[in-house]
Design a protein around this motif. Structure first.
Motif, PDB file in Angstrom:
ATOM      1  N   ILE A  80      -7.355   8.273   5.930  1.00  0.00           N
ATOM      2  CA  ILE A  80      -6.371   7.212   6.127  1.00  0.00           C
ATOM      3  C   ILE A  80      -6.784   6.001   5.302  1.00  0.00           C
ATOM      4  O   ILE A  80      -7.950   5.603   5.325  1.00  0.00           O
ATOM      5  CB  ILE A  80      -6.297   6.827   7.617  1.00  0.00           C
ATOM      6  CG1 ILE A  80      -5.709   7.975   8.428  1.00  0.00           C
ATOM      7  CG2 ILE A  80      -5.490   5.555   7.812  1.00  0.00           C
ATOM      8  CD1 ILE A  80      -5.702   7.715   9.908  1.00  0.00           C
ATOM      9  N   ASP A  81      -5.836   5.426   4.576  1.00  0.00           N
ATOM     10  CA  ASP A  81      -6.085   4.161   3.882  1.00  0.00           C
ATOM     11  C   ASP A  81      -5.868   3.062   4.918  1.00  0.00           C
ATOM     12  O   ASP A  81      -4.734   2.805   5.332  1.00  0.00           O
ATOM     13  CB  ASP A  81      -5.139   4.008   2.700  1.00  0.00           C
ATOM     14  CG  ASP A  81      -5.469   2.807   1.833  1.00  0.00           C
ATOM     15  OD1 ASP A  81      -5.879   1.759   2.392  1.00  0.00           O
ATOM     16  OD2 ASP A  81      -5.314   2.902   0.608  1.00  0.00           O
ATOM     17  N   ILE A  82      -6.954   2.449   5.369  1.00  0.00           N
ATOM     18  CA  ILE A  82      -6.868   1.469   6.458  1.00  0.00           C
ATOM     19  C   ILE A  82      -6.009   0.279   6.057  1.00  0.00           C
ATOM     20  O   ILE A  82      -5.320  -0.317   6.886  1.00  0.00           O
ATOM     21  CB  ILE A  82      -8.285   1.039   6.941  1.00  0.00           C
ATOM     22  CG1 ILE A  82      -8.215   0.355   8.306  1.00  0.00           C
ATOM     23  CG2 ILE A  82      -8.963   0.165   5.928  1.00  0.00           C
ATOM     24  CD1 ILE A  82      -7.917   1.259   9.444  1.00  0.00           C
ATOM     25  N   ARG A  83      -6.001  -0.045   4.786  1.00  0.00           N
ATOM     26  CA  ARG A  83      -5.170  -1.151   4.287  1.00  0.00           C
ATOM     27  C   ARG A  83      -3.689  -0.855   4.565  1.00  0.00           C
ATOM     28  O   ARG A  83      -2.967  -1.689   5.099  1.00  0.00           O
ATOM     29  CB  ARG A  83      -5.417  -1.320   2.793  1.00  0.00           C
ATOM     30  CG  ARG A  83      -4.515  -2.313   2.114  1.00  0.00           C
ATOM     31  CD  ARG A  83      -4.768  -2.290   0.617  1.00  0.00           C
ATOM     32  NE  ARG A  83      -5.965  -3.006   0.264  1.00  0.00           N
ATOM     33  CZ  ARG A  83      -6.008  -4.316   0.044  1.00  0.00           C
ATOM     34  NH1 ARG A  83      -4.917  -5.031   0.139  1.00  0.00           N
ATOM     35  NH2 ARG A  83      -7.123  -4.905  -0.278  1.00  0.00           N
ATOM     36  N   LEU A  84      -3.251   0.350   4.218  1.00  0.00           N
ATOM     37  CA  LEU A  84      -1.857   0.727   4.445  1.00  0.00           C
ATOM     38  C   LEU A  84      -1.563   0.885   5.938  1.00  0.00           C
ATOM     39  O   LEU A  84      -0.472   0.554   6.398  1.00  0.00           O
ATOM     40  CB  LEU A  84      -1.528   2.024   3.702  1.00  0.00           C
ATOM     41  CG  LEU A  84      -1.638   1.964   2.177  1.00  0.00           C
ATOM     42  CD1 LEU A  84      -1.379   3.325   1.564  1.00  0.00           C
ATOM     43  CD2 LEU A  84      -0.702   0.914   1.611  1.00  0.00           C
ATOM     44  N   ARG A  85      -2.539   1.385   6.689  1.00  0.00           N
ATOM     45  CA  ARG A  85      -2.359   1.564   8.137  1.00  0.00           C
ATOM     46  C   ARG A  85      -2.138   0.227   8.827  1.00  0.00           C
ATOM     47  O   ARG A  85      -1.414   0.126   9.819  1.00  0.00           O
ATOM     48  CB  ARG A  85      -3.580   2.269   8.729  1.00  0.00           C
ATOM     49  CG  ARG A  85      -3.538   2.489  10.220  1.00  0.00           C
ATOM     50  CD  ARG A  85      -2.410   3.431  10.606  1.00  0.00           C
ATOM     51  NE  ARG A  85      -2.366   3.665  12.032  1.00  0.00           N
ATOM     52  CZ  ARG A  85      -1.737   2.886  12.915  1.00  0.00           C
ATOM     53  NH1 ARG A  85      -1.083   1.813  12.503  1.00  0.00           N
ATOM     54  NH2 ARG A  85      -1.746   3.169  14.200  1.00  0.00           N
ATOM     55  N   LEU A  86      -2.717  -0.844   8.270  1.00  0.00           N
ATOM     56  CA  LEU A  86      -2.547  -2.189   8.821  1.00  0.00           C
ATOM     57  C   LEU A  86      -1.289  -2.883   8.290  1.00  0.00           C
ATOM     58  O   LEU A  86      -1.052  -4.044   8.594  1.00  0.00           O
ATOM     59  CB  LEU A  86      -3.778  -3.039   8.509  1.00  0.00           C
ATOM     60  CG  LEU A  86      -5.069  -2.611   9.201  1.00  0.00           C
ATOM     61  CD1 LEU A  86      -6.269  -3.342   8.613  1.00  0.00           C
ATOM     62  CD2 LEU A  86      -4.978  -2.839  10.712  1.00  0.00           C
ATOM     63  N   GLY A  87      -0.508  -2.159   7.464  1.00  0.00           N
ATOM     64  CA  GLY A  87       0.724  -2.727   6.935  1.00  0.00           C
ATOM     65  C   GLY A  87       0.528  -3.645   5.748  1.00  0.00           C
ATOM     66  O   GLY A  87       1.418  -4.422   5.399  1.00  0.00           O
ATOM     67  N   LYS A  88      -0.630  -3.568   5.109  1.00  0.00           N
ATOM     68  CA  LYS A  88      -0.924  -4.409   3.944  1.00  0.00           C
ATOM     69  C   LYS A  88      -0.487  -3.675   2.679  1.00  0.00           C
ATOM     70  O   LYS A  88      -0.321  -2.458   2.669  1.00  0.00           O
ATOM     71  CB  LYS A  88      -2.424  -4.716   3.867  1.00  0.00           C
ATOM     72  CG  LYS A  88      -2.995  -5.325   5.128  1.00  0.00           C
ATOM     73  CD  LYS A  88      -2.387  -6.666   5.426  1.00  0.00           C
ATOM     74  CE  LYS A  88      -3.032  -7.270   6.672  1.00  0.00           C
ATOM     75  NZ  LYS A  88      -2.438  -8.507   7.051  1.00  0.00           N
ATOM     76  N   PRO A  89      -0.324  -4.396   1.557  1.00  0.00           N
ATOM     77  CA  PRO A  89       0.101  -3.732   0.321  1.00  0.00           C
ATOM     78  C   PRO A  89      -1.003  -2.847  -0.263  1.00  0.00           C
ATOM     79  O   PRO A  89      -2.195  -3.125  -0.106  1.00  0.00           O
ATOM     80  CB  PRO A  89       0.409  -4.903  -0.621  1.00  0.00           C
ATOM     81  CG  PRO A  89      -0.373  -6.053  -0.075  1.00  0.00           C
ATOM     82  CD  PRO A  89      -0.463  -5.841   1.408  1.00  0.00           C
ATOM     83  N   ALA A  90      -0.594  -1.791  -0.941  1.00  0.00           N
ATOM     84  CA  ALA A  90      -1.542  -0.877  -1.597  1.00  0.00           C
ATOM     85  C   ALA A  90      -2.147  -1.562  -2.823  1.00  0.00           C
ATOM     86  O   ALA A  90      -1.525  -2.423  -3.438  1.00  0.00           O
ATOM     87  CB  ALA A  90      -0.831   0.398  -2.020  1.00  0.00           C
ATOM     88  N   ILE A  91      -3.389  -1.171  -3.143  1.00  0.00           N
ATOM     89  CA  ILE A  91      -4.037  -1.643  -4.368  1.00  0.00           C
ATOM     90  C   ILE A  91      -4.681  -0.448  -5.057  1.00  0.00           C
ATOM     91  O   ILE A  91      -4.845   0.618  -4.463  1.00  0.00           O
ATOM     92  CB  ILE A  91      -5.121  -2.716  -4.087  1.00  0.00           C
ATOM     93  CG1 ILE A  91      -6.249  -2.136  -3.224  1.00  0.00           C
ATOM     94  CG2 ILE A  91      -4.516  -3.954  -3.460  1.00  0.00           C
ATOM     95  CD1 ILE A  91      -7.487  -3.003  -3.182  1.00  0.00           C
ATOM     96  N   GLU A  92      -5.034  -0.636  -6.312  1.00  0.00           N
ATOM     97  CA  GLU A  92      -5.773   0.404  -7.034  1.00  0.00           C
ATOM     98  C   GLU A  92      -7.180   0.487  -6.471  1.00  0.00           C
ATOM     99  O   GLU A  92      -7.791  -0.537  -6.147  1.00  0.00           O
ATOM    100  CB  GLU A  92      -5.852   0.056  -8.528  1.00  0.00           C
ATOM    101  CG  GLU A  92      -4.542   0.220  -9.268  1.00  0.00           C
ATOM    102  CD  GLU A  92      -4.103   1.671  -9.363  1.00  0.00           C
ATOM    103  OE1 GLU A  92      -4.963   2.548  -9.620  1.00  0.00           O
ATOM    104  OE2 GLU A  92      -2.905   1.923  -9.162  1.00  0.00           O
ATOM    105  N   TYR A  93      -7.705   1.697  -6.361  1.00  0.00           N
ATOM    106  CA  TYR A  93      -9.070   1.870  -5.894  1.00  0.00           C
ATOM    107  C   TYR A  93     -10.032   1.473  -6.998  1.00  0.00           C
ATOM    108  O   TYR A  93      -9.772   1.665  -8.180  1.00  0.00           O
ATOM    109  CB  TYR A  93      -9.307   3.314  -5.459  1.00  0.00           C
ATOM    110  CG  TYR A  93      -8.439   3.742  -4.285  1.00  0.00           C
ATOM    111  CD1 TYR A  93      -8.078   2.842  -3.278  1.00  0.00           C
ATOM    112  CD2 TYR A  93      -7.974   5.032  -4.178  1.00  0.00           C
ATOM    113  CE1 TYR A  93      -7.292   3.226  -2.209  1.00  0.00           C
ATOM    114  CE2 TYR A  93      -7.182   5.427  -3.106  1.00  0.00           C
ATOM    115  CZ  TYR A  93      -6.847   4.510  -2.125  1.00  0.00           C
ATOM    116  OH  TYR A  93      -6.066   4.890  -1.056  1.00  0.00           O
ATOM    117  N   THR A  94     -11.166   0.870  -6.590  1.00  0.00           N
ATOM    118  CA  THR A  94     -12.161   0.388  -7.550  1.00  0.00           C
ATOM    119  C   THR A  94     -13.485   1.101  -7.313  1.00  0.00           C
ATOM    120  O   THR A  94     -13.582   1.978  -6.455  1.00  0.00           O
ATOM    121  CB  THR A  94     -12.367  -1.136  -7.379  1.00  0.00           C
ATOM    122  OG1 THR A  94     -12.960  -1.382  -6.099  1.00  0.00           O
ATOM    123  CG2 THR A  94     -11.062  -1.893  -7.501  1.00  0.00           C
ATOM    124  N   SER A  95     -14.513   0.667  -8.005  1.00  0.00           N
ATOM    125  CA  SER A  95     -15.844   1.268  -7.847  1.00  0.00           C
ATOM    126  C   SER A  95     -16.451   0.944  -6.479  1.00  0.00           C
ATOM    127  O   SER A  95     -17.362   1.632  -6.036  1.00  0.00           O
ATOM    128  CB  SER A  95     -16.776   0.791  -8.955  1.00  0.00           C
ATOM    129  OG  SER A  95     -16.921  -0.617  -8.885  1.00  0.00           O
TER     130      SER A  95
END
Length: 163
Positions: A80-95
């Motif tokens: 689960i992408d916790i950012r999306l689960r919290l209703g926040k906008p998606a971002i590119e994954y980084t290192s």
């Protein structure tokens, strides 16, 4: 991403700054992580490991926050992408993006976070409840740190039961 490489959540914990209360009350260790400029804490009792390089197999017909599954030594773990689960906008994954694998009541789940920060020893008596008008369903409490930052404590049972 490349082949799966892992390290346990506690590797390098000796290098991390611990926040230790002067009180002798009940303490618990929390791993802090950053997502959408918020700092969250998750009890180390739930953490199996942290995966820094992962290959996620996408699953059809899932909510947008369910990124797919991984095979972790024979155990299928939903991610689960916790950012999306919290209703926040998606971002590119980084290192610094990684997956924290949790075991909550024998249910394995992985959460994608922006960055892992440190391990803290938190005194239960210092945990405050979330104001009812601003309550976030996945947050069970919060604690104010000496540097004036606030750590939100992730409610792992709600995360597993409502995802």
């Amino acid at each position: 991403m490349s082949a799966e490489s892992t390290r346990t959540a506690m590797d390098g914990a000796d290098n991390l700054t611990d926040f230790i209360s002067d009180s002798t009350e009940a303490m618990e260790r929390y791993l802090t992580f950053r997502t959408d400029n918020l700092i969250f804490g998750v009890s180390t009792n739930y953490i199996i490991e942290i995966i820094t390089n992962h290959v996620i197999t996408a699953m059809p017909m899932m909510p947008n926050y369910v990124k797919g599954i991984i095979n972790l030594r024979g155990q299928i773990v939903p991610i689960i992408d916790i950012r999306l689960r919290l209703g926040k906008p998606a971002i590119e994954y980084t290192s610094t993006t990684c997956v924290i694998v949790l075991n909550v009541d024998s249910v394995f789940i992985g959460i994608i976070v922006d960055a892992v920060e440190q391990v803290l020893d938190i005194d239960y008596s210092r945990i405050s409840s979330i104001p009812a008008s601003n309550r976030e369903e996945l947050v069970s409490g919060m604690i104010s740190m000496p540097d004036n930052k606030v750590v939100l404590l992730l409610d792992c049972e709600t995360l597993v039961n409502n995802s």
